[in-house]
Each structure stands twice: as structure tokens, then as C-alpha cells.
Design a protein around this motif. Structure first.
Motif, PDB file in Angstrom:
ATOM      1  N   LYS A 106       7.152  53.769  63.927  1.00 47.04           N
ATOM      2  CA  LYS A 106       8.227  53.448  62.988  1.00 47.04           C
ATOM      3  C   LYS A 106       7.877  52.164  62.226  1.00 47.04           C
ATOM      4  N   LYS A 107       8.592  51.972  61.121  1.00 44.88           N
ATOM      5  CA  LYS A 107       8.470  50.692  60.417  1.00 44.88           C
ATOM      6  C   LYS A 107       8.981  49.585  61.331  1.00 44.88           C
ATOM      7  N   ALA A 108       8.270  48.473  61.355  1.00 43.04           N
ATOM      8  CA  ALA A 108       8.662  47.408  62.263  1.00 43.04           C
ATOM      9  C   ALA A 108       8.285  46.056  61.686  1.00 43.04           C
ATOM     10  N   LYS A 109       8.836  45.013  62.303  1.00 41.36           N
ATOM     11  CA  LYS A 109       8.444  43.632  61.997  1.00 41.36           C
ATOM     12  C   LYS A 109       8.035  42.980  63.299  1.00 41.36           C
ATOM     13  N   LEU A 110       6.807  42.446  63.305  1.00 38.75           N
ATOM     14  CA  LEU A 110       6.288  41.779  64.490  1.00 38.75           C
ATOM     15  C   LEU A 110       6.175  40.290  64.189  1.00 38.75           C
ATOM     16  N   ARG A 111       7.101  39.542  64.773  1.00 38.62           N
ATOM     17  CA  ARG A 111       7.177  38.094  64.526  1.00 38.62           C
ATOM     18  C   ARG A 111       7.258  37.789  63.037  1.00 38.62           C
ATOM     19  N   GLY A 112       8.079  38.583  62.358  1.00 40.45           N
ATOM     20  CA  GLY A 112       8.336  38.366  60.948  1.00 40.45           C
ATOM     21  C   GLY A 112       7.399  39.058  60.005  1.00 40.45           C
ATOM     22  N   ALA A 113       6.292  39.615  60.501  1.00 43.00           N
ATOM     23  CA  ALA A 113       5.324  40.291  59.622  1.00 43.00           C
ATOM     24  C   ALA A 113       5.594  41.791  59.631  1.00 43.00           C
ATOM     25  N   PRO A 114       5.704  42.416  58.432  1.00 42.25           N
ATOM     26  CA  PRO A 114       5.977  43.863  58.397  1.00 42.25           C
ATOM     27  C   PRO A 114       4.747  44.658  58.863  1.00 42.25           C
ATOM     28  N   SER A 115       5.036  45.823  59.472  1.00 41.36           N
ATOM     29  CA  SER A 115       3.956  46.702  59.947  1.00 41.36           C
ATOM     30  C   SER A 115       4.345  48.136  59.660  1.00 41.36           C
ATOM     31  N   PHE A 116       3.468  48.864  58.943  1.00 41.51           N
ATOM     32  CA  PHE A 116       3.755  50.237  58.520  1.00 41.51           C
ATOM     33  C   PHE A 116       2.728  51.210  59.128  1.00 41.51           C
ATOM     34  N   GLY A 117       2.520  51.089  60.409  1.00 35.92           N
ATOM     35  CA  GLY A 117       1.577  51.989  61.072  1.00 35.92           C
ATOM     36  C   GLY A 117       0.989  51.326  62.296  1.00 35.92           C
ATOM     37  N   MET A 118      -0.045  51.945  62.827  1.00 33.75           N
ATOM     38  CA  MET A 118      -0.663  51.423  64.043  1.00 33.75           C
ATOM     39  C   MET A 118      -2.147  51.787  64.053  1.00 33.75           C
ATOM     40  N   ILE A 119      -2.978  50.791  64.319  1.00 30.54           N
ATOM     41  CA  ILE A 119      -4.409  51.028  64.527  1.00 30.54           C
ATOM     42  C   ILE A 119      -4.608  51.292  66.020  1.00 30.54           C
ATOM     43  N   CYS A 120      -5.231  52.414  66.362  1.00 30.51           N
ATOM     44  CA  CYS A 120      -5.184  52.921  67.735  1.00 30.51           C
ATOM     45  C   CYS A 120      -6.472  52.672  68.508  1.00 30.51           C
ATOM     46  N   SER A 121      -6.312  52.546  69.823  1.00 29.95           N
ATOM     47  CA  SER A 121      -7.443  52.520  70.755  1.00 29.95           C
ATOM     48  C   SER A 121      -7.687  53.941  71.270  1.00 29.95           C
ATOM     49  N   GLU A 122      -8.795  54.114  71.995  1.00 29.40           N
ATOM     50  CA  GLU A 122      -9.117  55.442  72.529  1.00 29.40           C
ATOM     51  C   GLU A 122      -8.087  55.878  73.565  1.00 29.40           C
ATOM     52  N   ARG A 123      -7.582  54.952  74.372  1.00 27.27           N
ATOM     53  CA  ARG A 123      -6.584  55.344  75.367  1.00 27.27           C
ATOM     54  C   ARG A 123      -5.279  55.747  74.702  1.00 27.27           C
ATOM     55  N   GLU A 124      -4.869  55.038  73.647  1.00 29.69           N
ATOM     56  CA  GLU A 124      -3.639  55.399  72.947  1.00 29.69           C
ATOM     57  C   GLU A 124      -3.748  56.759  72.287  1.00 29.69           C
TER      58      GLU A 124
END
Length: 801
Positions: A106-124
């Protein structure tokens, strides 16, 4: 067996759908269980390019990235992985994507910074257990492309059930042979040439096989300058798709070859092999050994071990030892490839409760002629993966070389057994596709068994092969002609026919047939008080509830009663035809089998319908079933007498025919029946079918003309004390020898309730049937005969009528 469709296509150019392949393999005897899509959960993941990467202003471990995911604009994504950097190609889960663990992006804010996705690891992504950082993709990956396409992940995996005789199909190569044969495709095995270190010295590990009957071949090669590291991405993902956890380039190669070629391999740390030699021998009784899973195993003298000069380093064909496992510090590897006797591996695996992919294949048989070939292929893969260099020299001992079976095959015989005409060209093409060598000579061919088909040992096996390749479903069902020989009409019927006749009798009488296991539990027999002497215990029972052969049918029938009552049944009428078993040292099998017929009655006599819904079955119903059976077999009516003490029946009645005991019947003791949830009387009979068959074979059917004139029936009620038995009355009526009295039967029994001034006794009502063979009887004649009967009963039995 999990079969990756893309892996299969490396061996044969099959371009059809997975469903079509599964259907065809199923008709060839390799049943398709399921079609898996192991990477559907990450089908929405795309390739992204990290254009910018800067530290988060309010965090010491987060990074603010601008990522090009092929959507025409850069996405702001906050990433906490330590290895993220600008210029990388990475897997990106966009907003709305769902990860394999169920997380929705989902769209989120991490410590005030917007984030529109996720960079994934192999386990994720569910690819491996690596969570040290994000997954970095090759520079050749196209931005915006789907990850499953870029990595060429196995999209379809077939779960195929392999029968125990088809060990050759426990590999991609084996299933590729079947696919090529079924669809008339070529079979191409990609070659991996082995390049040996010509500059280095020859390295041979001495091999001593002390148990040549248990180890047919043992070979190995030395790989030096090993660098233990993760396998290439393609190999790791392929192993993951077939359910194997990637470990390292050395171990992954052994698993890769196992699934690809069906040959289990094992890698030893050569520097930890004491004495630098291999000894194949049986273990010492009580010897202890720690396997790779960290468990200490207590061995027996029947277990085959791989040892160095001092100690065991592996359980042959099952699992390696912890003392020589490959670690990150390993630099020299001895790679093993062997063939063991299947029965030895199976017994060790079962006894220790230790099953592995290797033991599963060794138990069923290995292609001995490809053992060294698989070893060289594995060494070539290790070198290709940067895992070391193969040294010159092959360490090998083969005390029992493979000798193929040469089988005579008659095409005409195959056609006769299959019931279909197959051309000789089809037969020859089928055998060639299987890898057989065929020598045609007249009507009898000589077919040489391929090394990967240990199940082909006789002509019937070859006939089965041409039949299944032709398609057993394509053979038209034609009933064979049945010719009855009148000359044999008077011969006794077979045992099967006699039991079939009894099954039809039971079904016709309204009884339901029960089919139970021959195995019961000792506790079941103990509960019923059956003697311990003569029981035959099972050495390897399926469960504690099935650890002995039954000595009576009662335990199985009572379990059936329990199960039916649990399903809400109100009444039960069961019969069972089966064997009981008793130890007998004089028998060839040390067990005496006796055919028995069991009958169980419980609950309502009639269906739940007015006015008889409350009437329950009793002894008269059970006795009537037994009498009906004897009448069906043309045997005289039984003589019933009270038996001595019985383990689980009270009262118990012994049934005799022509002076021979055919069985016992009675009521199950209420205290015992209560354990099976019975709340009413349970009536049970067990009859000896061997005795019944002897009596039946001696019986002579006599025919009498059917009566022409109608019968006249009169009822008579006898009032007597409780000591008078029904049998006494019936015997007396039969002894009167009145010419018009044809039959007498008990139809009712009434016992008045006791009380002051009320004499204890019973009212027995009998139905008398009168008939004249030459004319119709008049009422006056019948009344006169009835009075004779009444006077005789009062005078001789002291009853009131």
C-alpha cells in the motif's frame, strides 16, 4: 515426482499444454495428481531500475530511492536493505501487489518519506531464505518486465504419482523418455563435457567393498580448489520449484543431478576423510552414528555404511554423516556415485524412520550403466558453477556389473492377451523408443532390457508395455465367450461360486454385506475375552489397532456397529464372509485359515413405520436367519442347544446339523456391547463355512409336487409354565403323525406380568396348517383335527389350551 515443464523441454521438444501431457502420462500408468504454479504469487512483481539512492534524513538505516518501474515516471520507494544502491536492477512490488506471505503493498509514509512500492529480497519473494539484502538482478533485465519472465522461472510443475516398479520415472530424464515415446518426439540429452585438470596430478581414492552383495558399484571423483558459494540463480530457482531448499553450489549440484537423472550423489569433505580411503561395509551391532540432520542413529549389523579408514561417514543410500559434511571451509571434495541393493536401503530407511530423496530412489533401483555418467555430469556442473576443478582419475569398484535380461517376445502372443491386433512395426518402434535392443527372428523376438528398466524381466512385462503405449483405454471392451460344458454340470461348484451364492443369499434376505480388514488389534480380541493361544501377530503392523490377524469375525462386525451408530443408524442387519486365522505349525504357511459367515442384528425389526416402529429384533430373528440359510442350502432344520460358557455371547446357542456343530449364535454380553455404543441387544452368529460346504456337497435335493388344494390354518394357544420349551411342543406335534397336519410354527409368545394371585407362565401361540392331497378340506374336518391336537397336548404335556 515433481516435473518442471520447462526442465522437461530441455530433453524433448514437447510444446503441448501441461494438461494434455498429464492426461497422456496418466493413461501410460503415471497418474497426474496436480498441476502446480509455484510462482503465481509473484506474477505481479516487475523489474525496476534504481535511478537515485540517498540516505533517509530521519533514519540511519533507511534509504530514499527513486525507481523506474516502466510506468513512465520515477517512483519514490523507501528501502531498508543495506545493499541497495543506485544503478541496480531490482524486483519491485507495486502498490496493490500481494506478496507470497499475504502482505498487500500500500501507499505509505516511513518517517515522513512517501513510499509507493517495495524493493524485495529473495525471501520476501518466496525464492530462498536469503534475507541479507534485496535481490539484485542482472543488468540485462528489461525495466518494467515481469520478474517471472526475466528469470525464466518454472511456470508449470506437474505432480506425478510414480508406481513402485517405475524407478526410471523418478527423474526428468525418465519422464522425458515417456513423453518422447508417447508423442513420437526425439529425446535429446544436453551434453556437459567433463574437463579434467590436465596439469594437476591424478587423484584416486582407494575403494574397498567388503559387502559386494550389497554394493554393486561404487565410484567417485575428486574436485579440488573448491569455492563454496551460492548456486547460480537459475539452479536455485529450479530446485525451489520442485521443493528442494538450495544450500550451496556443491550440494545443489548433487540435488540437481538427482532430479535430472535419477542418480543420487553425495559429496564428502575429502580433507575430513581419515586415511584418505573409502570402505563399504556393514555396521557393527549397536554402533552409533550422527547423520547430517544432527540426529544420533543406533545402527544394526544389517545396515550398510560408507566408512573411511576408521569410522562410518555415511549411511549408504540414505544420508551422509555430519563428520564429513560440506561446509564453507571445504576445499577438496570427494563426490560419490554408487548402486546399492534396493532391499538393504529399504530396510535401513524403514528401521530408522529416515527417508530421503536418495533412499526413495535407491529402494526402487538405479540405472547402473549411467552411474559414472551422472558422476561426470555432476563434476562438469560443479566446474561450470565455479565450484572447483575435477582432478584426473576415476575411483571405481564394480563387483557386480550390470547384465541385461534377454527376453523372448512373441507378437502373436501379445495380440492374443491384449485382444487387439498390433502391427510388428508398432511393437518394434515401441521397444526402440523404450531403449530396448530387438533381434527379430521369425515368430519369436529377442528383446534386450535397457539398464534403466529393471522391471522388464519377462514376456508379460513387454506385452504390458506395448499395450499401455497403444493405450489400454483404446482397447475395445469385449466380454470373453463363456462356454458351459454339460459334462461337468454335476461336479461340485468351486469355493468362489459357493461364497458368491451365499453373498447373493444375504443380499436377497435384506442383509448388508460388510467387508473388513483381516487385521484387528490385540486389545479388541482381549476385550471380547478371546484366547491368546493361536493368535498371529503382525511383525510390521499398519497401526496399533491392526497388529494381529483376526481369530473371529465379531471384532470387525462390532466395529461396523459402532461406526453405523455414530452415523445415526437405528437398526443394522449385517453379514460378512471372510477368513479367520489361527496359528498352525503343521500348515505350510504356519497359519490355518477358516472361512466363516458372520451375521449381526441390532435395533428395530421393521422400518420406522406404524405400527411396528418400537419392535426390536431378538433371538427369534437371528435363529430365523440361520434357518433360512440352511433351507437355502437344502439342509435340514438345525438342532439348537444351550452352549457352555462363551467369551462374549450370553446366552449362547450351539447350532447342529446332522449331528455336526456349524457354529454358535446368541446375544453379545451387554457390558461388552456397551463399548461399541450399543444401547439395545446385539445379536450375533458365526457359522463355519467349511463345515457348511461339506454338508452342502453331501445334500441331495428331492423334489415333491406342488400342492393343488388350498391349506386351512388354525391357531392354538398353549398356556404352560416357564419350564416348557417350544421345541418340546413342536416335537410332540410332529410325533402325532396326523395325516392332515402338514406343519406347525410358533407365531407369538406372551408372558403375563407377575403379581399377587397371578401364576407365572407363558402363552405360546402356534399356527397349525392342515391340507389334504386329494381334495379341499371342510371346516368340520379341520376343527376335529384341531381338537385331537389340543387333547393330546393337555394329556401328554400337562398344559392348558
Amino acid at each position: 515426482m515433481l516435473l518442471s515443464l520447462s526442465w522437461l523441454r530441455e530433453f524433448t521438444p514437447y510444446e503441448g499444454a501441461a494438461e494434455e501431457l498429464g492426461d497422456r502420462l496418466t493413461m501410460l500408468g503415471l497418474e497426474l495428481e496436480d498441476i502446480l504454479h509455484p510462482y503465481d504469487a509473484i506474477s505481479s512483481i516487475v523489474v525496476g531500475y534504481v535511478a537515485e539512492c540517498a540516505l533517509h534524513p530521519d533514519s540511519d538505516h533507511l534509504h530514499c530511492c527513486k525507481v523506474d518501474a516502466g510506468q513512465g515516471q520515477l517512483l519514490d520507494i523507501v528501502c531498508g536493505a543495506p545493499n541497495v544502491a543506485a544503478g541496480q536492477k531490482v524486483p519491485v512490488a507495486l502498490v496493490g501487489s500481494r506478496l507470497p506471505d499475504g502482505t498487500v503493498i500500500k501507499k505509505a509514509k516511513l518517517r515522513g518519506a512517501p513510499s509507493f512500492g517495495m524493493i524485495c529480497s529473495e525471501r520476501e519473494l518466496g525464492l530462498t531464505e536469503d534475507h541479507s539484502g534485496i535481490m539484485v538482478l542482472p543488468d540485462s533485465a528489461a525495466v518494467g518486465a515481469r520478474l517471472v519472465d526475466v528469470l525464466e522461472l518454472d511456470r508449470e510443475v506437474l505432480d506425478i504419482s510414480i508406481t513402485p516398479n517405475r524407478a526410471d520415472c523418478l527423474s526428468v530424464l525418465g519422464l522425458a523418455r515417456e513423453t518422447a515415446l508417447a508423442f513420437n518426439l526425439p529425446l535429446n540429452i544436453p551434453e556437459l563435457p567433463l574437463r579434467l585438470d590436465e596439469e594437476g596430478p591424478e587423484s584416486i581414492v582407494p575403494i574397498d567393498i567388503e559387502a559386494p552383495d550389497l554394493c554393486r558399484l561404487y565410484a567417485g571423483r575428486v574436485i579440488s580448489r573448491v569455492k563454496v558459494a551460492p548456486s547460480p540463480m537459475r539452479v536455485r530457482h529450479r530446485l525451489h520449484a520442485v521443493g528442494v531448499r538450495p544450500i550451496s553450489n556443491i550440494v545443489d549440484v548433487t540435488n540437481y543431478i538427482l532430479f535430472e537423472c535419477g542418480q543420487p550423489l553425495h559429496a564428502f569433505d575429502l580433507d575430513r576423510l581419515r586415511g584418505g580411503r573409502i570402505v563399504v561395509k556393514t555396521a557393527r551391532e549397536g554402533e552409533k552414528f550422527v547423520t547430517l540432520d544432527g540426529q544420533e542413529r543406533v545402527l544394526s549389523a544389517r545396515d550398510l555404511c560408507i566408512c573411511d579408514a576408521e569410522r562410518p561417514v555415511g549411511l549408504a543410500g540414505v544420508m551422509g554423516g555430519l563428520n564429513t559434511e560440506i561446509t564453507a571451509d571445504s576445499r577438496n571434495v570427494f563426490l560419490e556415485s554408487a548402486v546399492f541393493r534396493p532391499g538393504t536401503i529399504r530396510k535401513t530407511s524403514r528401521r530408522l524412520g529416515l527417508s530421503s530423496e536418495a533412499s526413495y530412489r535407491f529402494e526402487r533401483g538405479i540405472d547402473q550403466r549411467r552411474t559414472v555418467w551422472a558422476l561426470d555430469r555432476a563434476c562438469a556442473l560443479m566446474a561450470a558453477f565455479g565450484g572447483g576443478v575435477a582432478r584426473r582419475g576415476l575411483s571405481i569398484e564394480e563387483p557386480r556389473p550390470f547384465v541385461p535380461a534377454r527376453i523372448d517376445f512373441r507378437p502373436a502372443r501379445a495380440d492374443a492377451l491384449l485382444g487387439v491386433r498390433l502391427s510388428p512395426e508398432f511393437d518394434e518402434k515401441t521397444f526402440a523408443g523404450m531403449g530396448c535392443v530387438v533381434e527379430k527372428s521369425g515368430d519369436v523376438w529377442r528383446v534386450e532390457q535397457p539398464s534403466w528398466r529393471p522391471d522388464l524381466t519377462r514376456e508379460a512385462d513387454l506385452i504390458e508395455e506395448v499395450g499401455r503405449v497403444h493405450g489400454l483405454d483404446a482397447i475395445p471392451p469385449v466380454l470373453p465367450p463363456v462356454q458351459l460344458d454339460l459334462a461337468r454340470a454335476a461336479e461340485p461348484e468351486s469355493r468362489y461360486a459357493f461364497w458368491l451364492r451365499l453373498r447373493r443369499w444375504g443380499a436377497g434376505l435384506g442383509l448388508n454385506e460388510a467387508v473388513n480388514y483381516s487385521f484387528v488389534g490385540h486389545k479388541d480380541l482381549d476385550h471380547l475375552g478371546l484366547p491368546v493361544a493361536g493368535r498371529i501377530s503382525i511383525m510390521n503392523p499398519l497401526s496399533a489397532e491392526q497388529d494381529v490377524l483376526r481369530t473371529a469375525l465379531a471384532p470387525g462386525l462390532l466395529q461396523d456397529l459402532r461406526n453405523n451408530l455414530a452415523q445415526g443408524a437405528q437398526g443394522l442387519r449385517l453379514f460378512e464372509l471372510a477368513h479367520v486365522f489361527e496359528a498352525d505349525s503343521a500348515s505350510e504357511t504356519t497359519a490355518r485359515e477358516t472361512g466363516m459367515l458372520g451375521v449381526l442384528l441390532y435395533g428395530a425389526r421393521h422400518d420406522a413405520a406404524w405400527p411396528h416402529a418400537e419392535a426390536d429384533m431378538d433371538y427369534a430373528d437371528l435363529k430365523g436367519v440361520v434357518e433360512h440359510l440352511l433351507h437355502f442350502l437344502h439342509l435340514p432344520a438345525p438342532v439348537c442347544r444351550q452352549a457352555e460358557a462363551h467369551p462374549f455371547l450370553l446366552p449362547c446357542v450351539e447350532t447342529l446339523v446332522e449331528g455336526r456343530c456349524i457354529g454358535r449364535m446368541g446375544r453379545v454380553k451387554p457390558a461388552l456391547a456397551e463399548a461399541f455404543h450399543a444401547r439395545k441387544d446385539v445379536w450375533l452368529a458365526e457359522l463355519n463355512l467349511e463345515t457348511l460346504r461339506e454338508l452342502y456337497d453331501r445334500a441331495v435335493a428331492r423334489f415333491t409336487p406342488l400342492p393343488v388344494y388350498p391349506p386351512v390354518r388354525r391357531d392354538i394357544t398353549v398356556m404352560a409354565g416357564p419350564e416348557l420349551k417350544v421345541g418340546q411342543v413342536l416335537d410332540h406335534l410332529a410325533g402325532l403323525n396326523l395325516p392332515l397336519l402338514e406343519a406347525a410354527a410358533l407365531v407369538d409368545c406372551f408372558e403375563p406380568q407377575g403379581g399377587p394371585g397371578v401364576e407365572a407362565g407363558r402363552n405360546l401361540t402356534f399356527r397349525l396348517t392342515f391340507r389334504h392331497a386329494g381334495r379341499t378340506l371342510k371346516d368340520a374336518e379341520v376343527d376335529k383335527e384341531r381338537e385331537k391336537v389340543a387333547e393330546s397336548l393337555v394329556k401328554n404335556l400337562g398344559v392348558r389350551v
